[in-house]
Design an enzyme around this catalytic site. Structure first.
Site, PDB file in Angstrom:
ATOM      1  N   GLU A  39      10.910  -6.313  -5.241  1.00  0.00           N
ATOM      2  CA  GLU A  39      11.913  -5.533  -5.102  1.00  0.00           C
ATOM      3  C   GLU A  39      12.257  -5.443  -3.019  1.00  0.00           C
ATOM      4  O   GLU A  39      12.812  -4.911  -2.870  1.00  0.00           O
ATOM      5  CB  GLU A  39      11.636  -3.841  -5.603  1.00  0.00           C
ATOM      6  N   ASN A  67      13.253   1.014  -6.549  1.00  0.00           N
ATOM      7  CA  ASN A  67      14.135   1.419  -6.248  1.00  0.00           C
ATOM      8  C   ASN A  67      14.818   0.829  -4.898  1.00  0.00           C
ATOM      9  O   ASN A  67      16.425   1.378  -3.795  1.00  0.00           O
ATOM     10  CB  ASN A  67      13.621   2.418  -5.103  1.00  0.00           C
ATOM     11  N   HIS A  68      15.130  -0.530  -4.023  1.00  0.00           N
ATOM     12  CA  HIS A  68      15.988  -1.025  -3.819  1.00  0.00           C
ATOM     13  C   HIS A  68      16.370  -1.885  -4.085  1.00  0.00           C
ATOM     14  O   HIS A  68      16.780  -3.265  -4.304  1.00  0.00           O
ATOM     15  CB  HIS A  68      14.575  -1.631  -2.366  1.00  0.00           C
ATOM     16  N   HIS A 175       5.074   0.476  -5.336  1.00  0.00           N
ATOM     17  CA  HIS A 175       5.682   1.136  -4.508  1.00  0.00           C
ATOM     18  C   HIS A 175       5.351   1.318  -2.463  1.00  0.00           C
ATOM     19  O   HIS A 175       5.656   1.290  -2.076  1.00  0.00           O
ATOM     20  CB  HIS A 175       6.910   2.270  -5.103  1.00  0.00           C
TER      21      HIS A 175
END
Length: 261
Positions: A39, A67-68, A175
């Protein structure tokens, strides 16, 4: 069944590390399935077709996001055309491109790869706990299940792992970019690791240039983070063996812990 999971690929340094080390890791550990979190592969935010193809060429079978996921517009097409590229399953909306679950057939065994994203200290998103329940109900009972939980807090990662203990074979966090030292098998048999760590620059701070990060802490003013693509390389990973009793082993390759073949 043996699975190797590679942590967040960060920028060009991460891509070089994947190309350099993933083939050697596969040659050493002989996994049946290789999963890579990509990501951050495109300039530290999202993934493009170029990075997607290069990660597959290096040896990945499935690429997960976080989240990206949506930071590069071409990802919509990539997600629609490739079932081995996953975005977090708990993104809201019935028409959201792509999916967060794939089931791979490996000889006479099956592996489900599930991508979820946390909510604590992150942008609003649907509940990963109930989404996991919903998707697990669709997976055949004879299938091994791997979960990439892309989340900020160790408490949320631990809570989901215990919630799914005995129902999935592994919950591995991504993350936060730093490998944690808590790899274990939970009471009902699920392998758990709070964070597998990142793949990219060993000399930056979470993959970004040191000066940018220091300036932000010194001044408490917004600072533009620049990806450190020139530093020495690192790759963080874990090896999972799914059998009657599951097993997890963490690993790193970096200048202080060179590749041992």
């Amino acid at each position: 069944m043996r699975v190797i999971f590679i942590g967040d690929v960060m920028g060009e340094a991460g891509m070089r590390a994947i190309s350099t080390y993933l083939p050697a890791l596969k040659n050493k550990f002989h996994p049946q399935v290789t999963i890579v979190n990509g990501e951050n592969a495109a300039q530290g935010r999202g993934i493009r077709a170029k990075q997607f193809k290069e990660i597959l060429k290096a040896g990945a079978d499935v690429i997960t996001l976080g989240n990206h996921a949506w930071d590069k517009s071409e990802v919509n097409t990539l997600l629609q055309q490739n079932d081995n590229l996953l975005r977090p399953a708990n993104y809201p909306g019935a028409n959201t491109p792509g999916k967060g679950l794939v089931i791979k057939q490996i000889n006479d065994q099956k592996l489900a790869v599930l991508n979820l994203q946390g909510r604590a200290l992150m942008n609003p998103i649907d509940d990963p706990f109930t989404k996991a329940d919903e998707l697990l109900a669709q997976i055949p009972s004879d299938t091994k299940v791997f979960v990439d939980f892309h989340a900020e807090t160790t408490s949320e990662k631990g809570a989901l792992a215990h919630y799914l203990d005995g129902r999935v074979d592994a919950v591995i966090g991504t993350h936060t970019h730093v490998q944690t030292n808590d790899a274990r098998i939970l009471p009902q048999g699920t392998a758990f690791l709070s964070d597998v760590g990142m793949t990219g620059s060993y000399d930056g701070i979470l993959g970004v240039k040191v000066a940018n990060s220091i300036q932000r802490f010194l001044t408490q003013q917004p600072a533009h983070y620049e990806i450190d693509d020139q530093g020495r390389l690192q790759i963080n990973y874990c090896i999972l063996d799914f059998a009657k009793t599951n097993h997890i082993q963490i690993g790193q390759i970096n200048p202080d812990q060179p590749l041992d073949i």
